[in-house]
Design a protein around this motif. Structure first.
Motif, PDB file in Angstrom:
ATOM      1  N   GLY B 218       0.803  -1.216   0.000  1.00  0.00           N
ATOM      2  CA  GLY B 218       0.000   0.000   0.000  1.00  0.00           C
ATOM      3  C   GLY B 218       0.831   1.258   0.000  1.00  0.00           C
ATOM      4  N   ARG B 219       0.144   2.358   0.262  1.00  0.00           N
ATOM      5  CA  ARG B 219       0.767   3.676   0.223  1.00  0.00           C
ATOM      6  C   ARG B 219       1.991   3.770   1.124  1.00  0.00           C
ATOM      7  N   GLY B 220       1.964   3.042   2.248  1.00  0.00           N
ATOM      8  CA  GLY B 220       3.053   3.102   3.207  1.00  0.00           C
ATOM      9  C   GLY B 220       4.376   2.582   2.667  1.00  0.00           C
ATOM     10  N   ALA B 243      -2.039  -4.947  -4.795  1.00  0.00           N
ATOM     11  CA  ALA B 243      -1.808  -3.604  -4.262  1.00  0.00           C
ATOM     12  C   ALA B 243      -3.118  -2.957  -3.838  1.00  0.00           C
ATOM     13  N   SER B 244      -2.986  -1.889  -3.055  1.00  0.00           N
ATOM     14  CA  SER B 244      -4.143  -1.068  -2.711  1.00  0.00           C
ATOM     15  C   SER B 244      -4.335  -0.041  -3.815  1.00  0.00           C
ATOM     16  N   ARG B 245      -5.497   0.593  -3.796  1.00  0.00           N
ATOM     17  CA  ARG B 245      -5.756   1.618  -4.809  1.00  0.00           C
ATOM     18  C   ARG B 245      -4.782   2.777  -4.668  1.00  0.00           C
ATOM     19  N   ALA B 246      -4.398   3.101  -3.427  1.00  0.00           N
ATOM     20  CA  ALA B 246      -3.468   4.217  -3.241  1.00  0.00           C
ATOM     21  C   ALA B 246      -2.165   3.953  -3.997  1.00  0.00           C
ATOM     22  N   TYR B 257      -3.302  -4.736 -10.650  1.00  0.00           N
ATOM     23  CA  TYR B 257      -2.860  -5.239  -9.341  1.00  0.00           C
ATOM     24  C   TYR B 257      -3.892  -4.941  -8.245  1.00  0.00           C
ATOM     25  N   GLN B 258      -4.808  -4.023  -8.525  1.00  0.00           N
ATOM     26  CA  GLN B 258      -5.649  -3.518  -7.434  1.00  0.00           C
ATOM     27  C   GLN B 258      -6.617  -4.552  -6.877  1.00  0.00           C
ATOM     28  N   VAL B 259      -6.612  -4.676  -5.562  1.00  0.00           N
ATOM     29  CA  VAL B 259      -7.547  -5.531  -4.835  1.00  0.00           C
ATOM     30  C   VAL B 259      -8.575  -4.608  -4.194  1.00  0.00           C
ATOM     31  N   GLY B 260      -9.834  -4.987  -4.237  1.00  0.00           N
ATOM     32  CA  GLY B 260     -10.825  -4.175  -3.527  1.00  0.00           C
ATOM     33  C   GLY B 260     -12.134  -4.040  -4.254  1.00  0.00           C
ATOM     34  N   LEU B 261     -12.936  -3.152  -3.713  1.00  0.00           N
ATOM     35  CA  LEU B 261     -14.281  -2.909  -4.221  1.00  0.00           C
ATOM     36  C   LEU B 261     -14.290  -2.663  -5.721  1.00  0.00           C
ATOM     37  N   THR B 262     -13.389  -1.818  -6.193  1.00  0.00           N
ATOM     38  CA  THR B 262     -13.348  -1.520  -7.615  1.00  0.00           C
ATOM     39  C   THR B 262     -12.129  -2.178  -8.272  1.00  0.00           C
ATOM     40  N   GLY B 263     -11.494  -3.075  -7.544  1.00  0.00           N
ATOM     41  CA  GLY B 263     -10.391  -3.843  -8.104  1.00  0.00           C
ATOM     42  C   GLY B 263     -10.798  -5.303  -8.133  1.00  0.00           C
ATOM     43  N   ILE B 276      -0.721  -1.281   4.362  1.00  0.00           N
ATOM     44  CA  ILE B 276      -2.081  -0.973   3.890  1.00  0.00           C
ATOM     45  C   ILE B 276      -2.942  -0.749   5.131  1.00  0.00           C
ATOM     46  N   SER B 277      -3.729   0.335   5.142  1.00  0.00           N
ATOM     47  CA  SER B 277      -4.468   0.679   6.355  1.00  0.00           C
ATOM     48  C   SER B 277      -5.695  -0.200   6.601  1.00  0.00           C
ATOM     49  N   GLY B 278      -6.219  -0.826   5.531  1.00  0.00           N
ATOM     50  CA  GLY B 278      -7.382  -1.690   5.708  1.00  0.00           C
ATOM     51  C   GLY B 278      -8.701  -0.949   5.601  1.00  0.00           C
ATOM     52  N   SER B 280     -12.352   0.046   4.297  1.00  0.00           N
ATOM     53  CA  SER B 280     -13.420  -0.899   3.959  1.00  0.00           C
ATOM     54  C   SER B 280     -13.431  -1.211   2.462  1.00  0.00           C
ATOM     55  N   GLN B 281     -13.109  -0.214   1.632  1.00  0.00           N
ATOM     56  CA  GLN B 281     -13.135  -0.463   0.180  1.00  0.00           C
ATOM     57  C   GLN B 281     -12.045  -1.438  -0.244  1.00  0.00           C
ATOM     58  N   HIS B 282     -10.961  -1.489   0.502  1.00  0.00           N
ATOM     59  CA  HIS B 282      -9.942  -2.502   0.194  1.00  0.00           C
ATOM     60  C   HIS B 282     -10.414  -3.870   0.697  1.00  0.00           C
ATOM     61  N   MET B 283     -10.923  -3.882   1.934  1.00  0.00           N
ATOM     62  CA  MET B 283     -11.342  -5.150   2.534  1.00  0.00           C
ATOM     63  C   MET B 283     -12.460  -5.811   1.721  1.00  0.00           C
ATOM     64  N   ILE B 295       1.135  -6.180   8.200  1.00  0.00           N
ATOM     65  CA  ILE B 295       2.359  -5.543   8.667  1.00  0.00           C
ATOM     66  C   ILE B 295       2.150  -4.043   8.515  1.00  0.00           C
ATOM     67  N   ASN B 296       2.093  -3.344   9.639  1.00  0.00           N
ATOM     68  CA  ASN B 296       1.780  -1.915   9.599  1.00  0.00           C
ATOM     69  C   ASN B 296       2.421  -1.264  10.807  1.00  0.00           C
ATOM     70  N   LYS B 297       2.958  -0.058  10.614  1.00  0.00           N
ATOM     71  CA  LYS B 297       3.665   0.548  11.742  1.00  0.00           C
ATOM     72  C   LYS B 297       2.709   1.254  12.724  1.00  0.00           C
ATOM     73  N   GLY B 313       5.042  -2.638  13.057  1.00  0.00           N
ATOM     74  CA  GLY B 313       6.432  -2.265  12.813  1.00  0.00           C
ATOM     75  C   GLY B 313       6.638  -1.771  11.407  1.00  0.00           C
ATOM     76  N   ASP B 314       7.830  -1.283  11.173  1.00  0.00           N
ATOM     77  CA  ASP B 314       8.189  -0.754   9.868  1.00  0.00           C
ATOM     78  C   ASP B 314       8.426  -1.917   8.902  1.00  0.00           C
ATOM     79  N   TRP B 315       7.785  -1.870   7.749  1.00  0.00           N
ATOM     80  CA  TRP B 315       7.938  -2.980   6.798  1.00  0.00           C
ATOM     81  C   TRP B 315       9.391  -3.169   6.391  1.00  0.00           C
ATOM     82  N   GLU B 316      10.161  -2.055   6.419  1.00  0.00           N
ATOM     83  CA  GLU B 316      11.539  -2.146   5.948  1.00  0.00           C
ATOM     84  C   GLU B 316      12.361  -3.131   6.769  1.00  0.00           C
TER      85      GLU B 316
HETATM   86  C1  LIG Z   1     -15.593   4.366  -4.275  1.00  0.00           C
HETATM   87  C2  LIG Z   1     -14.243   3.965  -3.773  1.00  0.00           C
HETATM   88  C3  LIG Z   1     -13.693   2.777  -4.200  1.00  0.00           C
HETATM   89  C4  LIG Z   1     -12.459   2.372  -3.725  1.00  0.00           C
HETATM   90  N1  LIG Z   1     -11.972   1.169  -4.153  1.00  0.00           N
HETATM   91  C5  LIG Z   1     -10.801   0.732  -3.643  1.00  0.00           C
HETATM   92  C6  LIG Z   1     -10.259  -0.540  -4.017  1.00  0.00           C
HETATM   93  O1  LIG Z   1     -10.819  -1.251  -4.857  1.00  0.00           O
HETATM   94  N2  LIG Z   1      -9.093  -0.937  -3.444  1.00  0.00           N
HETATM   95  C7  LIG Z   1      -8.434  -0.174  -2.522  1.00  0.00           C
HETATM   96  O2  LIG Z   1      -7.377  -0.611  -2.046  1.00  0.00           O
HETATM   97  N3  LIG Z   1      -8.904   1.027  -2.168  1.00  0.00           N
HETATM   98  C8  LIG Z   1     -10.057   1.506  -2.703  1.00  0.00           C
HETATM   99  N4  LIG Z   1     -10.504   2.740  -2.343  1.00  0.00           N
HETATM  100  C9  LIG Z   1      -9.637   3.615  -1.522  1.00  0.00           C
HETATM  101  C10 LIG Z   1      -9.678   3.336  -0.042  1.00  0.00           C
HETATM  102  O3  LIG Z   1     -10.735   4.071   0.528  1.00  0.00           O
HETATM  103  C11 LIG Z   1      -8.359   3.772   0.624  1.00  0.00           C
HETATM  104  O4  LIG Z   1      -8.136   5.136   0.356  1.00  0.00           O
HETATM  105  C12 LIG Z   1      -7.140   2.984   0.148  1.00  0.00           C
HETATM  106  O5  LIG Z   1      -7.401   1.599   0.227  1.00  0.00           O
HETATM  107  C13 LIG Z   1      -5.958   3.340   1.001  1.00  0.00           C
HETATM  108  O6  LIG Z   1      -4.809   2.668   0.541  1.00  0.00           O
HETATM  109  P1  LIG Z   1      -3.616   2.339   1.548  1.00  0.00           P
HETATM  110  O7  LIG Z   1      -4.102   1.513   2.671  1.00  0.00           O
HETATM  111  O8  LIG Z   1      -2.498   1.818   0.736  1.00  0.00           O
HETATM  112  O9  LIG Z   1      -3.188   3.798   2.033  1.00  0.00           O
HETATM  113  P2  LIG Z   1      -3.366   4.492   3.445  1.00  0.00           P
HETATM  114  O10 LIG Z   1      -4.763   4.425   3.899  1.00  0.00           O
HETATM  115  O11 LIG Z   1      -2.710   5.801   3.328  1.00  0.00           O
HETATM  116  O12 LIG Z   1      -2.544   3.569   4.425  1.00  0.00           O
HETATM  117  C14 LIG Z   1      -1.150   3.450   4.415  1.00  0.00           C
HETATM  118  C15 LIG Z   1      -0.777   2.606   5.616  1.00  0.00           C
HETATM  119  O13 LIG Z   1       0.611   2.356   5.593  1.00  0.00           O
HETATM  120  C16 LIG Z   1       1.091   2.405   6.920  1.00  0.00           C
HETATM  121  N5  LIG Z   1       2.536   2.698   6.849  1.00  0.00           N
HETATM  122  C17 LIG Z   1       3.127   3.859   6.453  1.00  0.00           C
HETATM  123  N6  LIG Z   1       4.457   3.737   6.482  1.00  0.00           N
HETATM  124  C18 LIG Z   1       4.732   2.471   6.890  1.00  0.00           C
HETATM  125  C19 LIG Z   1       5.937   1.756   7.138  1.00  0.00           C
HETATM  126  N7  LIG Z   1       7.129   2.300   6.907  1.00  0.00           N
HETATM  127  N8  LIG Z   1       5.837   0.474   7.560  1.00  0.00           N
HETATM  128  C20 LIG Z   1       4.625  -0.095   7.789  1.00  0.00           C
HETATM  129  N9  LIG Z   1       3.469   0.540   7.601  1.00  0.00           N
HETATM  130  C21 LIG Z   1       3.515   1.813   7.146  1.00  0.00           C
HETATM  131  C22 LIG Z   1       0.299   3.484   7.592  1.00  0.00           C
HETATM  132  O14 LIG Z   1       0.283   3.304   9.000  1.00  0.00           O
HETATM  133  C23 LIG Z   1      -1.085   3.280   6.960  1.00  0.00           C
HETATM  134  O15 LIG Z   1      -1.893   2.417   7.740  1.00  0.00           O
HETATM  135  C24 LIG Z   1     -11.742   3.180  -2.816  1.00  0.00           C
HETATM  136  C25 LIG Z   1     -12.292   4.377  -2.406  1.00  0.00           C
HETATM  137  C26 LIG Z   1     -13.516   4.786  -2.875  1.00  0.00           C
HETATM  138  C27 LIG Z   1     -14.086   6.077  -2.407  1.00  0.00           C
END
Ligand SMILES: Cc1cc2nc3c(=O)[nH]c(=O)nc-3n(C[C@H](O)[C@H](O)[C@H](O)COP(=O)(O)OP(=O)(O)OC[C@H]3O[C@@H](n4cnc5c(N)ncnc54)[C@H](O)[C@@H]3O)c2cc1C
Ligand SMILES: Nc1ncnc2c1ncn2[C@@H]1O[C@H](COP(=O)(O)O)[C@@H](O)[C@H]1O
Lengths: 266, 332
Positions: B218-220, B243-246, B257-263, B276-278, B280-283, B295-297, B313-316
Motif C-alpha cells: 500500500g501507500r506506506g 496492491a491497494s488503490r493508493a 494489481y488492485q484488490v478491492g471494491l473496484t479492483g 495498507i491501512s485496511g 473498507s473499500q480494500h477489505m 504488517i503496519n507501523k 512495525g516498519d515494513w523495511e
Molecule cells: C468508491 C471507492 C472505491 C475504492 N476502491 C478501492 C479498491 O478497490 N481498493 C483499494 O485498495 N482502495 C479503494 N478505495 C480507496 C480506499 O478508501 C483507501 O483510500 C485505500 O485503500 C488506502 O490505501 P492504503 O491503505 O495503501 O493507504 P493508506 O490508507 O494511506 O494507508 C497506508 C498505511 O501504511 C502504513 N505505513 C506507512 N508507512 C509504513 C511503514 N514504513 N511500515 C509499515 N506501515 C507503514 C500506515 O500506518 C497506513 O496504515 C476506494 C475508495 C472509494 C471512495
C-alpha cells in the motif's frame, strides 16, 4: 460545431471519512451524515468532469454538470464549475432523497437531459461511493436509447464517434461508439485537475439552474422505486488479531514466519 | 410483466466451457429454486453450447436454454441484451441471476431497465422471503461500511452476484435435464459499440484471482521500488503480488494489481498486507481470504481489526526478516 457534453455528478458523504464516523440510524435505517465532515462530489464524477474538460481542451465543447438530490451544499457542487465546466443544473426535490433505488434517479436525470435538449456525449462516474450501485448511467442510457461504454480510462471524440479505453481485468480494450453515447469513467483516468484561482472566481459568479421534480415532464407511473431497503446494518468483525511481538521488528518478522509455518498456512 | 416462475441464470460459456462464475451462480440458484419449489434453468448464449449445457445440468440445472447464434460467440452488449430480453419475455422467470463480471456489470442494469424492473447489485447472498416469494439480497454498500438487505418490487427480480461469493457445488453427472433450443434473430446492425482493439497488460506469473497466497502493498511502501521486496517474498512462497488503490493511483503498479471494491476480488488461503491501512473499500475485495496477515507501523490501523496475525512495525525491517525466515523454513 461545439460538442455538447453532459456530466452526471452526485453529492455523497465523504467516503474517506474515518470509519468510526460512519453511523446508521437504526430507526429510519438511514446513514447519518457525519457532523463536521462536509459532503463531496463523488470521486469518480470528478474523473468524469476531468474527462469532459480534456475533450474541451482539445476541441470546441460545452460542459454541463447535472445532479439530482436533496440538501445540496452549493460550494461543494460548484467544484466542477471551478474546474472549468460551463453550467450546473441541480434538480432538488424531496422525492429524490438519496435511497438505494436507482430507477427514480435515472428517470429524473433522463428527463432533465431531455429538457436540456440532449447531449452528444454524457459522461458519468463508474459508481457512486454511497450505494455503490453502478447502474444509474446504464439506466439513463437505456431510457434515452443510447449506446453506453463503461469503465473508461481515456475518452476521445473524433469524427462523430467516441473512442474509449475501457478497463478489463487484465488490461484494456478500445471501444468505439457513435454519438450520442454515454460513457462511465474510473479513477484510472488520472487525477482530476485542481480548480485554478480564476476558475474559482468564475464559479462564484455563476448561478446554478435549480429545478424541482415538478419542472420535469414525468408521469407518476415512472416515479416509483423498484428496489426497497429491508435492513441496513454495520457488519461486525469477530476477528481477534494476534499481534506477534519479538524483541525488535526483525525478530517479529521471524516469529511471524514460524507462526505461519506452524499453522501450515505456508 | 406477469408474476413469473422459476429461476433463470445467465450463463457464461466464453472459454467453450461453463465459466467458474456460472458454477457459483448455479450454487446460489439451486438454493433459491429449492426454497421457491420452482425450476432452475440456465441460458447459454453462444455459437456452440453442448459441452457447457451438460456441465450446467450436472451442476443442478433442470433446463438449459441454448441460445445459439453466431453473433453471440463474442460478448457484445446489444446482441446479448436483445437475446436475453427475448428469452425473458418468452419464459417469464420469477428470478434472474447474473454474475457481476466484466460483462455482467453492463448486462444486468441494462436488462433491468429494459424490463422496467429493479436490480439488486453486487450481492453476497440471496435467499427467499417465503411469505411473498421475494428474493432477499444482502449486499455491501458505502464501500463495505454497511450491509443492506434489499428486495425488488417487481418480477422478474434480478440479482447480480459478486464473483466468489458462492462456492460451486459438486458435479453429479447422473443428473438429467432438458435442453431447449431458443432461436433469436440478430443482425450486425444492432451492435452500437465495437471493440476495435484489446491490450493485455497482465503481469507474468499466477493470476491474482487464482493465487493461493497474495502479498499486497500500500501507500506506506512510499514508492514503486519496495514492490521488489514483495515480489521476492511472493517467489519464496509461490504467491502473487497485489496492491491497494493508493499504490495504483500513485502509479507504482498497474491497475490490474488492485484488490478491492473496484479492483479484484480475491479469496486466497493467505493474504499478507504490507503498509495498507485496511479501508473498507480494500477489505471489500479480500475479506474472503482464509488468513489475513498485516504488517503496519500504526498499531491503531483498521487492518488490525480484520487480520488474524499482525506485526506492528516498519515494513523495511519486518518484511526482509519474514522473507529470510520463510526461505529458510520452506527450503528445509
Ligand atoms: C468508491 C471507492 C472505491 C475504492 N476502491 C478501492 C479498491 O478497490 N481498493 C483499494 O485498495 N482502495 C479503494 N478505495 C480507496 C480506499 O478508501 C483507501 O483510500 C485505500 O485503500 C488506502 O490505501 P492504503 O491503505 O495503501 O493507504 P493508506 O490508507 O494511506 O494507508 C497506508 C498505511 O501504511 C502504513 N505505513 C506507512 N508507512 C509504513 C511503514 N514504513 N511500515 C509499515 N506501515 C507503514 C500506515 O500506518 C497506513 O496504515 C476506494 C475508495 C472509494 C471512495
Ligand atoms: N443523484 C445523481 N445525480 C447525478 N448523477 C448521478 C446521481 N446518481 C448517480 N449518478 C451518476 O451515476 C454514476 C453511478 O452512480 P450509481 O449508479 O448510483 O452507482 C455516478 O458516478 C454519477 O455519475
Amino acid at each position: 460545431m461545439a460538442i455538447k457534453i453532459g456530466v452526471l455528478a452526485k453529492q455523497v458523504i465523504d467516503p474517506e471519512m474515518p470509519m468510526a464516523a460512519f453511523k446508521i440510524d437504526d430507526g429510519s435505517k438511514k446513514v447519518v451524515p457525519p457532523p463536521n465532515i462536509p459532503p463531496v462530489v463523488n470521486g469518480f464524477d470528478e474523473n468524469a468532469v476531468e474527462a469532459a474538460l480534456m475533450i474541451k481542451d482539445a476541441q470546441e465543447a460545452t460542459v454541463t454538470v447535472i445532479s439530482t438530490g436533496t440538501e445540496f451544499a452549493l460550494d461543494v457542487m460548484k467544484k466542477p464549475l471551478s474546474m472549468g465546466a460551463d453550467e450546473l443544473v441541480l434538480l432538488e426535490d424531496s422525492i429524490l432523497e438519496n435511497t438505494i433505488d436507482s430507477f427514480l434517479t435515472a428517470q429524473y436525470l433522463a428527463a432533465a437531459i431531455r429538457k436540456l435538449g440532449g447531449f452528444d456525449l454524457i459522461i458519468c462516474g463508474r459508481q457512486a461511493s454511497d450505494w455503490d450501485n453502478a447502474q444509474v448511467p446504464l439506466g439513463v442510457a437505456e431510457i434515452l436509447g443510447m449506446a453506453s461504454v463503461s469503465l473508461g480510462k481515456k475518452v476521445d471524440v473524433t469524427d462523430g464517434k467516441v473512442r474509449v479505453e475501457r478497463i478489463i481485468p487484465d488490461g484494456y480494450e478500445v471501444v468505439e461508439a457513435p454519438l450520442p453515447s454515454l460513457v462511465t469513467v474510473s479513477n484510472e483516468l488520472g487525477q482530476p485537475r485542481y480548480p485554478t484561482l480564476r476558475g474559482i472566481m468564475a464559479a462564484t459568479r455563476k448561478k446554478p439552474t435549480i429545478w424541482s421534480a415538478s419542472d420535469l415532464d414525468l408521469d407518476s407511473s415512472q416515479s416509483s422505486a423498484k428496489v426497497s431497503l429491508r435492513d441496513l446494518f454495520v457488519p461486525v468483525s469477530d476477528q481477534d488479531c494476534e499481534i506477534i511481538e519479538g524483541d525488535d521488528p526483525g525478530d517479529s518478522g521471524r516469529l511471524l514466519a514460524l507462526k505461519l509455518r506452524e499453522d501450515k498456512v505456508i | 410483466m406477469a408474476e413469473g416462475t422459476g429461476v433463470l441464470i445467465i450463463g457464461d460459456t466464453s472459454g467453450g466451457e461453463l465459466g467458474s462464475t456460472t458454477l457459483e451462480l448455479l450454487a446460489a440458484g439451486q438454493a433459491v429454486a429449492t426454497e421457491l419449489g420452482e425450476e432452475l434453468a440456465v441460458a447459454l448464449l453462444g455459437d456452440t453450447v453442448d459441452v457447457p449445457a451438460q456441465q450446467a445440468i450436472a451442476h443442478g440445472s433442470q433446463k438449459v436454454y441454448a441460445v445459439n447464434h453466431p453473433l453471440l460467440a463474442q460478448y457484445q452488449i446489444d446482441f446479448q441484451l436483445t437475446a436475453v430480453e427475448a428469452l425473458c419475455n418468452e419464459i417469464s422467470p420469477r428470478v434472474i441471476l447474473v454474475a457481476r463480471t466484466n460483462e455482467g456489470r453492463d448486462l444486468a442494469p441494462r436488462l433491468a431497465f429494459r424490463l422496467g424492473v429493479g436490480l439488486a447489485q453486487d450481492c453476497l447472498e440471496v435467499s427467499i422471503d417465503p411469505a411473498e416469494k421475494k428474493l432477499l439480497a444482502n449486499r455491501p454498500v458505502y464501500g463495505g461500511n454497511a450491509i443492506a438487505v434489499v428486495s425488488c418490487e417487481e418480477t422478474p427480480q434480478i440479482a447480480a452476484i459478486r464473483p466468489k461469493a458462492y462456492e460451486p457445488t459438486e458435479a453429479d453427472h447422473s443428473r438429467q435435464g432438458e435442453i431447449v433450443s431458443f432461436p433469436v434473430e440478430l443482425d450486425t446492425s444492432m451492435a452500437r459499440t465495437q471493440v476495435v482493439d484489446t491490450v493485455i497488460e497482465e503481469a507474468e506469473g499466477i493470476k491474482l484471482e487464482d493465487a493461493h497466497i497474495v502479498i499486497s502493498g500500500g501507500r506506506g511502501l512510499g514508492g514503486p521500488e519496495p514492490f521488489a521486496h514483495l515480489e521476492e517474498l511472493a517467489k519464496v512462497v509461490g504467491g502473487t503480488v497485489g496492491a491497494s488503490r493508493a499504490a495504483v493511483d500513485s502509479g507504482w503498479v498497474p491497475a490490474s494489481y488492485q484488490v478491492g471494491l473496484t479492483g479484484k476480488t480475491i479469496t486466497p488461503d493467505l493474504y499478507i498486507m504490507v503498509a495498507i491501512s485496511g479501508a473498507s473499500q480494500h477489505m471489500a475485495g479480500c475479506s474472503g481470504s482464509k488468513v489475513i496477515v498485516a504488517i503496519n507501523k500504526d498499531a491503531e490501523a483498521n487492518i488490525f481489526k480484520e487480520a488474524r496475525y499482525g506485526v506492528v512495525g516498519d515494513w523495511e525491517t519486518v518484511l526482509p526478516a519474514l522473507t529470510a525466515a520463510l526461505k529458510e523454513l520452506t527450503q528445509a
